[in-house]
Design a protein around this motif. Structure first.
Motif, PDB file in Angstrom:
ATOM      1  N   GLY A  11      -4.323  -1.623 -27.656  1.00 47.40           N
ATOM      2  CA  GLY A  11      -4.986  -2.768 -27.035  1.00 47.40           C
ATOM      3  C   GLY A  11      -6.479  -2.592 -26.854  1.00 47.40           C
ATOM      4  O   GLY A  11      -7.209  -3.569 -26.708  1.00 47.40           O
ATOM      5  N   LEU A  12      -6.966  -1.341 -26.856  1.00 46.56           N
ATOM      6  CA  LEU A  12      -8.410  -1.139 -26.702  1.00 46.56           C
ATOM      7  C   LEU A  12      -9.102  -1.266 -28.058  1.00 46.56           C
ATOM      8  O   LEU A  12      -8.626  -0.722 -29.052  1.00 46.56           O
ATOM      9  N   VAL A  13     -10.204  -1.976 -28.083  1.00 44.53           N
ATOM     10  CA  VAL A  13     -10.977  -2.106 -29.320  1.00 44.53           C
ATOM     11  C   VAL A  13     -11.917  -0.904 -29.439  1.00 44.53           C
ATOM     12  O   VAL A  13     -12.691  -0.610 -28.522  1.00 44.53           O
ATOM     13  N   ARG A  14     -11.834  -0.204 -30.591  1.00 38.60           N
ATOM     14  CA  ARG A  14     -12.678   0.983 -30.810  1.00 38.60           C
ATOM     15  C   ARG A  14     -14.066   0.545 -31.294  1.00 38.60           C
ATOM     16  O   ARG A  14     -14.191  -0.126 -32.322  1.00 38.60           O
ATOM     17  N   VAL A  15     -15.092   0.955 -30.535  1.00 37.72           N
ATOM     18  CA  VAL A  15     -16.463   0.501 -30.820  1.00 37.72           C
ATOM     19  C   VAL A  15     -17.355   1.694 -31.136  1.00 37.72           C
ATOM     20  O   VAL A  15     -17.279   2.736 -30.477  1.00 37.72           O
ATOM     21  N   GLY A  16     -18.193   1.541 -32.159  1.00 34.62           N
ATOM     22  CA  GLY A  16     -19.225   2.531 -32.481  1.00 34.62           C
ATOM     23  C   GLY A  16     -20.596   1.901 -32.292  1.00 34.62           C
ATOM     24  O   GLY A  16     -20.740   0.674 -32.403  1.00 34.62           O
ATOM     25  N   VAL A  17     -21.590   2.718 -32.009  1.00 40.26           N
ATOM     26  CA  VAL A  17     -22.950   2.192 -31.791  1.00 40.26           C
ATOM     27  C   VAL A  17     -23.931   2.945 -32.686  1.00 40.26           C
ATOM     28  O   VAL A  17     -23.984   4.175 -32.661  1.00 40.26           O
ATOM     29  N   PHE A  18     -24.707   2.198 -33.474  1.00 34.30           N
ATOM     30  CA  PHE A  18     -25.839   2.745 -34.234  1.00 34.30           C
ATOM     31  C   PHE A  18     -27.117   2.469 -33.446  1.00 34.30           C
ATOM     32  O   PHE A  18     -27.334   1.333 -33.008  1.00 34.30           O
ATOM     33  N   GLY A  19     -27.961   3.479 -33.304  1.00 34.35           N
ATOM     34  CA  GLY A  19     -29.177   3.330 -32.491  1.00 34.35           C
ATOM     35  C   GLY A  19     -28.871   3.680 -31.050  1.00 34.35           C
ATOM     36  O   GLY A  19     -29.507   3.176 -30.122  1.00 34.35           O
ATOM     37  N   ALA A  20     -27.880   4.563 -30.860  1.00 35.90           N
ATOM     38  CA  ALA A  20     -27.299   4.810 -29.524  1.00 35.90           C
ATOM     39  C   ALA A  20     -28.279   5.436 -28.530  1.00 35.90           C
ATOM     40  O   ALA A  20     -28.062   5.331 -27.325  1.00 35.90           O
ATOM     41  N   ARG A  21     -29.355   6.073 -29.015  1.00 38.80           N
ATOM     42  CA  ARG A  21     -30.312   6.676 -28.075  1.00 38.80           C
ATOM     43  C   ARG A  21     -31.555   5.810 -27.887  1.00 38.80           C
ATOM     44  O   ARG A  21     -32.520   6.218 -27.242  1.00 38.80           O
ATOM     45  N   GLY A  22     -31.530   4.604 -28.457  1.00 37.03           N
ATOM     46  CA  GLY A  22     -32.658   3.683 -28.299  1.00 37.03           C
ATOM     47  C   GLY A  22     -32.533   2.885 -27.005  1.00 37.03           C
ATOM     48  O   GLY A  22     -31.533   2.985 -26.285  1.00 37.03           O
ATOM     49  N   ARG A  23     -33.560   2.072 -26.730  1.00 36.55           N
ATOM     50  CA  ARG A  23     -33.578   1.274 -25.486  1.00 36.55           C
ATOM     51  C   ARG A  23     -32.343   0.382 -25.370  1.00 36.55           C
ATOM     52  O   ARG A  23     -31.698   0.315 -24.332  1.00 36.55           O
ATOM     53  N   MET A  24     -31.995  -0.302 -26.462  1.00 37.66           N
ATOM     54  CA  MET A  24     -30.828  -1.194 -26.418  1.00 37.66           C
ATOM     55  C   MET A  24     -29.530  -0.416 -26.568  1.00 37.66           C
ATOM     56  O   MET A  24     -28.538  -0.701 -25.887  1.00 37.66           O
ATOM     57  N   GLY A  25     -29.522   0.573 -27.454  1.00 40.67           N
ATOM     58  CA  GLY A  25     -28.298   1.337 -27.715  1.00 40.67           C
ATOM     59  C   GLY A  25     -27.752   1.998 -26.451  1.00 40.67           C
ATOM     60  O   GLY A  25     -26.534   2.021 -26.218  1.00 40.67           O
ATOM     61  N   ILE A  26     -28.647   2.523 -25.623  1.00 37.44           N
ATOM     62  CA  ILE A  26     -28.214   3.169 -24.369  1.00 37.44           C
ATOM     63  C   ILE A  26     -27.461   2.153 -23.492  1.00 37.44           C
ATOM     64  O   ILE A  26     -26.395   2.442 -22.950  1.00 37.44           O
ATOM     65  N   GLU A  27     -28.011   0.939 -23.393  1.00 37.08           N
ATOM     66  CA  GLU A  27     -27.358  -0.103 -22.569  1.00 37.08           C
ATOM     67  C   GLU A  27     -26.020  -0.522 -23.179  1.00 37.08           C
ATOM     68  O   GLU A  27     -25.049  -0.775 -22.460  1.00 37.08           O
ATOM     69  N   VAL A  28     -25.975  -0.601 -24.514  1.00 37.67           N
ATOM     70  CA  VAL A  28     -24.724  -1.014 -25.169  1.00 37.67           C
ATOM     71  C   VAL A  28     -23.640   0.034 -24.903  1.00 37.67           C
ATOM     72  O   VAL A  28     -22.496  -0.314 -24.572  1.00 37.67           O
ATOM     73  N   CYS A  29     -23.989   1.320 -25.024  1.00 38.72           N
ATOM     74  CA  CYS A  29     -22.986   2.381 -24.776  1.00 38.72           C
ATOM     75  C   CYS A  29     -22.464   2.267 -23.341  1.00 38.72           C
ATOM     76  O   CYS A  29     -21.248   2.378 -23.103  1.00 38.72           O
ATOM     77  N   LYS A  30     -23.366   2.031 -22.385  1.00 41.04           N
ATOM     78  CA  LYS A  30     -22.937   1.895 -20.976  1.00 41.04           C
ATOM     79  C   LYS A  30     -22.025   0.678 -20.804  1.00 41.04           C
ATOM     80  O   LYS A  30     -21.003   0.746 -20.118  1.00 41.04           O
ATOM     81  N   ALA A  31     -22.392  -0.436 -21.442  1.00 43.70           N
ATOM     82  CA  ALA A  31     -21.610  -1.674 -21.286  1.00 43.70           C
ATOM     83  C   ALA A  31     -20.217  -1.523 -21.913  1.00 43.70           C
ATOM     84  O   ALA A  31     -19.218  -1.991 -21.347  1.00 43.70           O
ATOM     85  N   VAL A  32     -20.150  -0.855 -23.072  1.00 45.62           N
ATOM     86  CA  VAL A  32     -18.843  -0.649 -23.732  1.00 45.62           C
ATOM     87  C   VAL A  32     -17.990   0.281 -22.868  1.00 45.62           C
ATOM     88  O   VAL A  32     -16.803   0.024 -22.635  1.00 45.62           O
ATOM     89  N   ASP A  33     -18.610   1.357 -22.358  1.00 43.55           N
ATOM     90  CA  ASP A  33     -17.883   2.292 -21.489  1.00 43.55           C
ATOM     91  C   ASP A  33     -17.300   1.593 -20.265  1.00 43.55           C
ATOM     92  O   ASP A  33     -16.203   1.932 -19.809  1.00 43.55           O
ATOM     93  N   ALA A  34     -18.043   0.630 -19.739  1.00 39.40           N
ATOM     94  CA  ALA A  34     -17.628  -0.041 -18.502  1.00 39.40           C
ATOM     95  C   ALA A  34     -16.591  -1.144 -18.739  1.00 39.40           C
ATOM     96  O   ALA A  34     -15.985  -1.639 -17.782  1.00 39.40           O
ATOM     97  N   ALA A  35     -16.377  -1.522 -20.003  1.00 39.77           N
ATOM     98  CA  ALA A  35     -15.448  -2.637 -20.287  1.00 39.77           C
ATOM     99  C   ALA A  35     -14.010  -2.109 -20.400  1.00 39.77           C
ATOM    100  O   ALA A  35     -13.759  -1.137 -21.109  1.00 39.77           O
ATOM    101  N   ASP A  36     -13.088  -2.784 -19.717  1.00 41.42           N
ATOM    102  CA  ASP A  36     -11.682  -2.329 -19.680  1.00 41.42           C
ATOM    103  C   ASP A  36     -10.979  -2.426 -21.031  1.00 41.42           C
ATOM    104  O   ASP A  36     -10.023  -1.707 -21.286  1.00 41.42           O
ATOM    105  N   ASP A  37     -11.448  -3.359 -21.880  1.00 40.55           N
ATOM    106  CA  ASP A  37     -10.742  -3.618 -23.141  1.00 40.55           C
ATOM    107  C   ASP A  37     -11.400  -2.951 -24.352  1.00 40.55           C
ATOM    108  O   ASP A  37     -10.974  -3.167 -25.476  1.00 40.55           O
ATOM    109  N   LEU A  38     -12.472  -2.166 -24.123  1.00 34.96           N
ATOM    110  CA  LEU A  38     -13.197  -1.529 -25.229  1.00 34.96           C
ATOM    111  C   LEU A  38     -13.268  -0.030 -24.999  1.00 34.96           C
ATOM    112  O   LEU A  38     -13.268   0.433 -23.854  1.00 34.96           O
ATOM    113  N   THR A  39     -13.364   0.725 -26.101  1.00 33.34           N
ATOM    114  CA  THR A  39     -13.558   2.166 -25.953  1.00 33.34           C
ATOM    115  C   THR A  39     -14.621   2.639 -26.942  1.00 33.34           C
ATOM    116  O   THR A  39     -14.608   2.237 -28.114  1.00 33.34           O
TER     117      THR A  39
END
Ligand SMILES: NC(=O)c1ccc[n+]([C@@H]2O[C@H](COP(=O)([O-])OP(=O)(O)OC[C@H]3O[C@@H](n4cnc5c(N)ncnc54)[C@H](O)[C@@H]3O)[C@@H](O)[C@H]2O)c1
Ligand SMILES: O=C(O)C1=N[C@H](C(=O)O)CCC1
Length: 255
Positions: A11-39
């Motif tokens: 049930g969890l959607v597996r997500v990868g992030v490109f640009g993960a150490r950039g200004r936006m990538g850092i926020e995206v990693c945090k948002a995905v981590d905080a979402a119950d349905d994403l990993t």
């Protein structure tokens, strides 16, 4: 099946992030981590081995205009759907992405110049207002770390305004300027002047200034924090696998 795929709870959607150490990538990693349905299964930046992303079902790309096309082609080849926030998409680039997707009926790509819900509405309001005013100029303001000018948002807005003006039969925007210091009147995108401001303290801001007889209308949007983009990014992550082919902008997802 990879180890990562085997480990993911159903049930969890597996997500990868490109640009993960950039200004936006850092926020995206945090948002995905905080979402119950994403990993978050892979966070990749420059120099990292991107093969770790092969375990992802959806990849989010916030990198730079010079690497995003290579990332996109790689993901599409692997059958991974992609949400792209990186700017620099010309009509030619969009055509290339459509061509890559043609042989991949199960892969979706969402490319949006701005994931801020308010920014999407600002662009829609501007497109709606465009036919009623003979004058229009765009003033975008961003942080000084931004690589591209004008912004993707401003370019997209200018194109939408130009299309609305053409459909309404409006001619060129009136402008008697004869002597100009180069750049003083901004860049011209499809006949619409765009002015780019860069200053410390800013994040992402845009004003669309319309002028008609005896009146002006200003439509303005401000992102004060990059968290403002996250609801739009997560909306696209959740929707992209159900939208095979290319979706440009968030409008269709909001509707
Ligand atoms: N669509 C939107 O809502 C939105 C919002 C903000 C920014 N942006 C755009 O997103 C992009 C990134 O913005 P930012 O402020 O995060 O920039 P940034 O420079 O902070 O981050 C970019 C990151 O990408 C990394 N990178 C470079 N090459 C890479 C590669 N081959 N693989 C993986 N990572 C790589 C860089 O090392 C860096 O960490 C820009 O194009 C910007 O205009 C879009
Ligand atoms: O910070 C940036 O860079 C941004 N880029 C996008 C653009 O170019 O429009 C969206 C706003 C933030």
């Amino acid at each position: 099946m990879t180890d990562e795929q085997e480990k993911t709870p159903a049930g969890l959607v597996r997500v990868g992030v490109f640009g993960a150490r950039g200004r936006m990538g850092i926020e995206v990693c945090k948002a995905v981590d905080a979402a119950d349905d994403l990993t978050l299964v892979a966070s990749i930046d420059q120099g990292d081995d991107r093969s770790a992303v092969a375990a992802a079902e959806v990849v989010v790309d916030f990198t730079t205009p010079d690497v995003v096309m290579d990332n996109l082609q790689w993901c599409i080849d692997q059958g991974i759907s992609v949400v792209v926030g990186t700017t620099g998409f010309t009509e030619q680039r969009l055509e290339q992405v459509r061509a890559w997707l043609a042989g991949k009926p199960d892969v979706g790509v969402v490319i949006a110049p701005n994931f801020g819900i308010g920014a999407v509405l600002m662009m829609q309001f501007a497109a709606r207002a465009a036919r009623h005013f003979e004058s229009v100029e765009i003033i975008e303001q961003h942080h000084p770390g931004k690589l591209d000018a004008p912004s993707g948002t401003a370019t997209h807005t200018a194109r939408q305004i130009a299309q609305a003006r053409a459909e309404a039969g409006l001619g060129p925007v009136p402008d008697a300027t004869r002597d100009e210091v180069p750049g003083a009147r901004g860049a011209e995108i499809d006949g619409v002047r765009v002015h780019a401001v860069r200053a410390t303290g800013l994040v992402a801001h845009q004003e669309v200034l319309f002028g008609g007889t005896g009146e002006t209308l200003t439509i303005r949007h401000d992102s004060y924090d990059r968290v403002s983009f996250m609801p739009g990014v997560l909306l696209a992550v959740r929707a992209v696998r159900d939208r095979p082919g290319l979706t440009v902008g968030l409008d269709a997802l909001l509707d």
